[in-house]
Design a protein around this motif. Structure first.
Motif, PDB file in Angstrom:
ATOM      1  N   LEU A 182      64.037  70.721  78.133  1.00 34.22           N
ATOM      2  CA  LEU A 182      64.295  70.467  77.240  1.00 34.22           C
ATOM      3  C   LEU A 182      64.716  71.239  76.143  1.00 34.22           C
ATOM      4  N   LEU A 183      63.254  70.965  75.416  1.00 27.71           N
ATOM      5  CA  LEU A 183      63.331  71.931  74.624  1.00 27.71           C
ATOM      6  C   LEU A 183      62.926  73.035  74.053  1.00 27.71           C
ATOM      7  N   ALA A 184      62.777  73.520  75.454  1.00 25.47           N
ATOM      8  CA  ALA A 184      62.797  75.418  75.593  1.00 25.47           C
ATOM      9  C   ALA A 184      63.995  76.031  75.128  1.00 25.47           C
ATOM     10  N   ASP A 185      64.413  76.895  74.170  1.00 29.41           N
ATOM     11  CA  ASP A 185      65.225  77.605  74.559  1.00 29.41           C
ATOM     12  C   ASP A 185      66.147  78.812  74.745  1.00 29.41           C
ATOM     13  N   GLU A 186      64.296  78.801  75.565  1.00 28.23           N
ATOM     14  CA  GLU A 186      65.090  80.807  76.653  1.00 28.23           C
ATOM     15  C   GLU A 186      64.056  80.172  77.857  1.00 28.23           C
ATOM     16  N   ASN A 187      64.451  80.851  79.235  1.00 30.05           N
ATOM     17  CA  ASN A 187      63.260  80.202  80.053  1.00 30.05           C
ATOM     18  C   ASN A 187      63.401  79.186  80.785  1.00 30.05           C
ATOM     19  N   LYS A 188      64.486  78.302  80.365  1.00 30.89           N
ATOM     20  CA  LYS A 188      63.831  77.065  81.127  1.00 30.89           C
ATOM     21  C   LYS A 188      63.873  76.705  82.438  1.00 30.89           C
ATOM     22  N   GLY A 189      64.111  78.175  83.020  1.00 33.91           N
ATOM     23  CA  GLY A 189      63.847  78.078  84.988  1.00 33.91           C
ATOM     24  C   GLY A 189      62.387  78.013  84.477  1.00 33.91           C
ATOM     25  N   LEU A 190      61.028  78.495  83.880  1.00 36.33           N
ATOM     26  CA  LEU A 190      59.583  78.974  84.260  1.00 36.33           C
ATOM     27  C   LEU A 190      59.852  77.900  83.482  1.00 36.33           C
ATOM     28  N   CYS A 191      59.560  76.838  83.108  1.00 38.44           N
ATOM     29  CA  CYS A 191      58.881  75.573  82.294  1.00 38.44           C
ATOM     30  C   CYS A 191      59.081  74.452  83.171  1.00 38.44           C
ATOM     31  N   ALA A 192      57.681  73.605  83.887  1.00 39.44           N
ATOM     32  CA  ALA A 192      58.113  72.754  85.066  1.00 39.44           C
ATOM     33  C   ALA A 192      58.423  71.348  84.338  1.00 39.44           C
TER      34      ALA A 192
ATOM     35  N   SER B   3      59.246  63.266  65.379  1.00 40.73           N
ATOM     36  CA  SER B   3      59.325  64.254  65.290  1.00 40.73           C
ATOM     37  C   SER B   3      60.712  64.772  65.508  1.00 40.73           C
ATOM     38  N   GLY B   4      60.931  66.617  65.951  1.00 44.60           N
ATOM     39  CA  GLY B   4      61.510  66.739  66.398  1.00 44.60           C
ATOM     40  C   GLY B   4      61.410  67.202  68.321  1.00 44.60           C
ATOM     41  N   LYS B   5      60.296  66.100  68.418  1.00 47.44           N
ATOM     42  CA  LYS B   5      59.947  66.302  69.577  1.00 47.44           C
ATOM     43  C   LYS B   5      60.014  65.004  70.353  1.00 47.44           C
ATOM     44  N   THR B   6      59.730  63.502  69.677  1.00 50.69           N
ATOM     45  CA  THR B   6      59.341  62.575  69.892  1.00 50.69           C
ATOM     46  C   THR B   6      59.646  61.458  69.154  1.00 50.69           C
ATOM     47  N   VAL B   7      60.111  60.408  69.835  1.00 48.52           N
ATOM     48  CA  VAL B   7      60.235  58.780  69.819  1.00 48.52           C
ATOM     49  C   VAL B   7      60.095  57.702  69.782  1.00 48.52           C
ATOM     50  N   CYS B   8      60.207  56.825  69.160  1.00 52.80           N
ATOM     51  CA  CYS B   8      59.557  55.443  69.611  1.00 52.80           C
ATOM     52  C   CYS B   8      59.802  54.611  69.823  1.00 52.80           C
ATOM     53  N   VAL B   9      59.854  53.992  71.141  1.00 57.01           N
ATOM     54  CA  VAL B   9      60.887  52.724  71.528  1.00 57.01           C
ATOM     55  C   VAL B   9      59.996  51.856  72.113  1.00 57.01           C
ATOM     56  N   ALA B  10      60.530  50.396  72.257  1.00 53.22           N
ATOM     57  CA  ALA B  10      59.567  49.493  72.100  1.00 53.22           C
ATOM     58  C   ALA B  10      60.809  47.869  73.004  1.00 53.22           C
TER      59      ALA B  10
END
Length: 375
Positions: free
Chosen positions: A65-75, A40-47
């Motif tokens: 990374l995925l937050a477009d705004e207020n990245k500083g508020l995303c912990a 998806s646009g937010k998930t990847v598969c690895v092995a």
């Protein structure tokens, strides 16, 4: 005050990264991976690709990374494992089937395919659901491509002579590439709902359509003495805008129009300092949302990005627009350790300067790079 005798390369790179990256996040796998596939646009598969049992994981990218705004508020700055399972053998190739929760893998030791269910909201377990028997023995592994709008089938093959389209539910062969040669493949790529490219290790590229049994168009290898070639096609809404780049083991790059692969729009000698670590680790990838740019890895510990905008028909030396050195720098801190080399990288399908890369030390990086100022 006496200056330190030896500067720490990791510290130097960290300070350099503050101006080179908009975002940079690191994850450590238990074992290295040779596959990174968007689910998806937010998930990847690895092995993993160890000879014994390996994890197969679906990871969610850091929310910061995925937050477009207020990245500083995303912990949340870390990758998160959202689904997981185990493979009894190595995973050398992995493709997600669009519109489904299914991935298809190959172990690199045969041409057989393995089918997996990634799980959903009611289960965090990745389960193997079946297999498709290959048609030939292979010691180089099978390449896999999934058409963008036909979720029940995949194109696969180890050599040009055994490329076929297979229905995943029935195992029925729906199409077979009609060629006599049996060159090992380095990539398979759909350039439309049914049109695809089969790129061979000798530089030959076949263009074909799964809707017709007609013989494919054949483009011989570019002139030169290179032993191995890798290729990729750019994403374009119309095939008339699609370009193909071929990169050789001697660092030659040739860009062609999909409609005339025998001609060259431009050529360049890339700044690749080492020979490929392992042919299967080389990745050549057009940027899906950054016009004229492609990336190369597998020639050591770097991921290099090149801009073809100023290239000409006459061969020229080309410097990378950007280099990701994050995988190789930590290994330089220890003189007795082998330097890490990049095993795979992918572009984000929509974010123009976001990539994921993985290395032989098990590290996985997601990075959003800043275009250097013209100097």
């Amino acid at each position: 005050m006496e200056a330190a005798e030896n500067d720490d390369p990791l510290d130097d790179w960290f300070f350099e990264s503050l101006k080179s990256y908009k975002d940079l996040h690191v994850f450590q796998l238990e074992r290295p991976t040779q596959v990174i596939e968007w689910t998806s646009g937010k998930t990847v598969c690895v092995a993993g690709f160890d000879s014994s049992k390996n994890e197969i994981l679906e990871l969610r990218l850091p929310l910061k990374l995925l937050a477009d705004e207020n990245k500083g508020l995303c912990a949340e700055r870390d990758f998160k494992v959202v689904h997981g399972g185990f493979s009894d053998g190595p995973v050398r190739c992995l493709r997600h089937v669009p519109g489904t929760r299914c991935v298809v893998t190959n172990d690199g030791r045969s041409s057989d395919l393995q089918l997996w269910d990634l799980g959903g909201d009611d289960s965090d377990v990745i389960r193997r659901t079946g297999s498709i028997r290959g048609t030939s023995a292979s010691q180089t592994g099978t390449r896999i491509a999934a058409p963008p709008s036909a979720p029940a089938r995949v194109l696969h093959g180890a050599r040009s002579s055994d490329v076929r389209l297979t229905h995943l539910s029935t195992g029925q062969t729906l199409y077979k590439l009609a060629v006599d040669s049996a060159e090992p493949l380095t990539s398979l790529k759909f350039v439309g709902d049914a049109a695809f490219l089969a790129c061979c290790s000798d530089g030959t590229v076949y263009t074909a359509d799964t809707r017709t049994p007609a013989a494919p168009r054949v483009s011989p290898a570019p002139a030169g003495e290179s032993l191995l070639w890798w290729a990729d096609a750019s994403a374009a809404p119309q095939r008339s805008c699609c370009k193909v780049v071929r990169v050789s083991s001697s660092a030659q790059a040739v860009v062609s129009d999909l409609r005339n692969l025998g001609g060259a729009l431009s050529r360049a000698q890339l700044d690749l300092q080492t020979a490929p670590c392992r042919p299967g680790d080389v990745t050549v990838s057009w940027a899906p949302a950054l016009d004229g740019c492609f990336s190369v890895s597998g020639f050591g510990g770097l991921v290099q990005i090149y801009d073809t905008g100023g290239w000409r028909t006459a061969p020229q030396d080309a410097r990378p627009l950007f280099q990701h050195r994050g995988h190789v720098v930590p290994s330089r801190r220890h003189d007795d350790s082998d330097p890490a080399f990049v095993t795979v990288h992918v572009w984000h399908p929509e974010r123009p300067r976001t990539l994921l890369s993985a290395a032989s030390d098990g590290s996985v990086h997601v990075w959003d790079w800043v275009e250097p100022e013209a100097g």
